[in-house]
Design an enzyme around this catalytic site. Structure first.
Site, mmCIF file in Angstrom:
data_model
loop_
_atom_site.group_PDB
_atom_site.id
_atom_site.type_symbol
_atom_site.label_atom_id
_atom_site.label_comp_id
_atom_site.label_asym_id
_atom_site.label_seq_id
_atom_site.Cartn_x
_atom_site.Cartn_y
_atom_site.Cartn_z
ATOM 1 N N HIS B 213 0.800 -1.214 0.000
ATOM 2 C CA HIS B 213 0.000 0.000 0.000
ATOM 3 C C HIS B 213 0.840 1.274 0.000
ATOM 4 O O HIS B 213 0.322 2.358 -0.211
ATOM 5 C CB HIS B 213 -0.970 -0.015 1.189
ATOM 6 C CG HIS B 213 -2.132 -0.924 0.934
ATOM 7 N ND1 HIS B 213 -3.270 -0.941 1.684
ATOM 8 C CD2 HIS B 213 -2.321 -1.857 -0.026
ATOM 9 C CE1 HIS B 213 -4.113 -1.842 1.213
ATOM 10 N NE2 HIS B 213 -3.549 -2.410 0.181
ATOM 11 N N ASP B 242 -11.969 -9.787 -7.707
ATOM 12 C CA ASP B 242 -11.417 -10.810 -6.820
ATOM 13 C C ASP B 242 -12.449 -11.893 -6.539
ATOM 14 O O ASP B 242 -12.116 -13.081 -6.444
ATOM 15 C CB ASP B 242 -10.943 -10.182 -5.501
ATOM 16 C CG ASP B 242 -9.529 -9.598 -5.627
ATOM 17 O OD1 ASP B 242 -8.863 -9.908 -6.636
ATOM 18 O OD2 ASP B 242 -9.114 -8.843 -4.738
#
Ligand code: HEM
Ligand code: FES
Lengths: 187, 408
Positions: B213, B242
């Site tokens: 991140h 996903d």
């Protein structure tokens, strides 16, 4: 970065003596801390080594008179197989036919036996610990007629010495003694 | 990241004191993700799901499993026959272990293809390799637990690898075993560690994600995102993508669990361990085969062990072996060829690792092993210097806009 350099500057401007003494105390404290942590860690690590009862494992007694010539038996010692082979005159002759000094793990056959006809070795391949074949009639015995380890292809001769394949050393000869003419004690 | 965003007053009250909702919102809604990710970017979430499945089924299995050489095999058979749904839980644990490795291998090759290991993602990559190592240790120890023939001899051969270390090797092996052979103390500690390590993995996964991140995902083009026009929010766009992957994954997993539960295992592991007899042909679990092939390719014990560990260690320094500034293989025509050669090489090693170590197989293993190291140590550094890469687009949006303009 900038802060720490200005700090060290200001402390050095306070005189060289003070920081040197303080440095010593800091290092000594770290060192004591490390020793203490090590002392605590050691029992936690060492507990993984063999326990007292495991170390005290009994020795194994074997009556070898029952093994016919050309035959081999497997007994257990310290949880591992031990090969006992009653060798034929031919097998003994072949073990002595080569110069032991020229082998990968140089050793004469005489140094590996107490009586030429009785070969006692730990049946654990010195490569990665498999049990080699060659004990049973009909087993593959390898190119040197001793034992063959199928796991990664190590060949041992009639003296249990490594001749070809990845194993670095000969099959280990365990400590043993003759209690009488017919009985040996391993361990 | 202000709490005011939440309309629910309870959520707002909690978030003000414990900002978990802000954190979630930050990772799901605010987190900008490149808009061009393809399905190769699904394997991270699948790996996470696999870890969760392993931990849940594992904890349940541990309720009926007995870590003792006299009872382990029987306790697993009891799980299979008598414990309610035990067969299902164990088959899920067994097969998800294999699926976990499939997913992680694809995840790794994705990274290799798109250059995801390059700056500024080196630590992200290294943490991934750490997870891979921990996974291998966990799976190895798990496979020992049912105490079948392959469990026992796998444990013997793998622990004996350490005996190759000069001087202290034998003491290390005795230390690992807690005795003079693989025995009850070994089984007990393996169970203890098998329980612990998945949680260590979970910890490293958190670090892996923190590092991810920091700069966000890499993408198929391999250039940095240049602003809002290049990104979309993770939720709902990638959560949905996903979920598509997860549905397919679970479908395939169900096929394996219900129709081919033992296809990826070895029948000899249904024979109780016998320390006096090695099976004629021992092989590790399929996911270790490439490394096993490297081990056996070398006729020297220490050399084989060093190369085997080296094959993994080399991944740690990969970001510094491949110095090419271009990340994605799309713009590296020569690299792309060598990437696929490496992929074939890895499959070949896997095949050879399952074959007996004799004749032509040994020769081929040596060639494949040499190629593996050549790829990383010679080819990649050379390509960084000599390869003519294709021109990179200016931004992720540019090629897309260009084609739409052309189409009009
Ligand atoms: C990274 C996660 C994990 C991996 C890759 C993994 C892998 C494995 C593997 C390959 C086996 C052998 C299966 C077989 O052939 O029977 C196994 C068995 C076992 N695992 Fe795990 N495991 C994981 C997590 C866990 C966790 C968190 C527990 C919790 C205690 C656990 C408990 C067990 C137990 C009790 C067994 C023995 C029963 C059996 O053989 O099915 N595992 N594991
Ligand atoms: S264990 Fe015997 S050759 Fe490898």
């Amino acid at each position: 970065m900038a802060k720490s350099t200005s700090n060290s500057k200001s402390s050095s401007s306070n005189g060289m003596q003070e920081p040197a003494r303080r440095d010593f105390i800091v290092v000594a404290t770290y060192a004591m801390g490390a020793v203490g942590a090590g002392a605590v860690a050691w029992p936690l690590i060492d507990q993984m080594n063999p326990a007292a009862d495991t170390l005290a494992l009994a020795s194994t007694e074997v009556d070898v008179s029952k093994i016919a010539m050309g035959q081999a038996i497997t007994v257990t010692w310290r949880g591992k197989p031990v090969f006992i082979r009653h060798r034929t005159p031919d097998e003994i002759a072949r073990a002595n036919a080569i110069d032991g000094a020229e082998l990968r793990d140089p050793q004469e056959d005489e140094a590996r036996v107490q009586r030429p006809e009785l070969l006692v070795v730990v049946g654990v391949c010195t490569h990665l610990g498999c049990v080699p074949l060659g004990q049973k009639t009909g087993d593959v015995k390898g190119d040197y007629d001793g034992w063959f380890c199928p796991c990664h292809g190590s060949h041992y001769d009639t003296s249990g010495r490594i001749r070809r394949g990845p194993a670095p050393t000969n099959l280990e000869v365990p400590p043993y003694s003759f209690l009488s003419d017919n009985v040996i004690r391993i361990g | 990241m202000s709490a005011a965003k939440f309309s629910n007053p309870v959520v707002r009250w909690i978030d003000h004191r414990l900002p978990v909702f802000s954190m979630l919102d930050h990772t799901a809604n605010e987190y900008p993700t490149p808009k061009n990710l393809n399905y190769m970017w699904n394997f991270g979430s699948l790996a996470g799901l696999s870890l969760v499945i392993m931990i849940v089924t594992g904890i349940v299995l541990a309720m009926s499993y007995t870590a003792h050489v006299d009872y382990a095999f029987e306790s697993v058979e009891r799980i299979m026959r008598d414990v309610n749904h035990g067969w299902l839980i164990r088959y899920i644990h067994m097969n998800t272990a294999s699926f976990f490795f499939i997913v992680v291998y694809l995840h790794i090759f994705r990274g290799l293809y798109y250059g995801s290991y390059k700056a500024p993602r080196e630590l992200l990559w290294i943490l991934g390799v750490v997870i891979f190592l921990l996974m291998m240790a966990t799976a190895f120890m798990g496979y020992v637990l049912p105490w079948g023939q392959m469990s026992f001899w796998g444990a013997t051969v793998i622990t004996n690898l350490f005996s190759a270390i000069p001087l202290v090797g034998e003491s290390i092996v005795t230390f690992l075993w807690g005795g003079f052979s693989v025995d009850n103390p070994t089984l007990n500690r393996f169970f203890s560690l098998h329980y612990l390590m998945p949680f260590l993995i979970a910890g490293v996964v958190v670090l892996h994600i923190v590092a991810l991140h920091r700069f966000g995902s890499n993408n198929p083009i391999g250039i940095d995102t240049k602003g809002k026009q290049d990104t979309i929010s993770f939720h709902p766009y990638y959560t949905i993508k996903d979920i598509v992957g997860i549905a397919l994954f679970l479908l395939l997993l169900a096929v394996a669990v219900f129709f081919f539960p033992n296809a990826m295992g070895h029948p000899d592991n249904y024979i109780p361990a016998n320390p006096m007899q090695t099976p004629a042909h021992i092989v590790p679990e399929w996911y270790f085969l490439p490394f096993y092939a490297i081990l056996r390719a070398v006729p020297d014990k220490l050399g084989g062990v060093l190369l085997m560990f080296g094959a993994i260690a080399i991944l740690f320094i990969l970001p510094w072996l491949d110095r090419s500034p271009v990340r994605s293989a799309r713009f590296r025509p020569v690299f792309r060829i060598f990437f696929w050669l490496l992929f074939i090489d890895a499959i070949a090693l896997g095949y050879l690792g399952g074959k007996p170590a004799e004749g032509i197989y040994v020769t081929l293993s040596r060639v494949a092993t040499a190629w593996y190291f050549l790829h990383f140590l010679v080819i990649l550094p050379m390509l960084s210097v000599f390869e003519n890469t294709k021109p990179l687009p200016k931004s992720i949006s540019e090629p897309v806009l260009a084609t739409t303009v052309a189409a009009e």
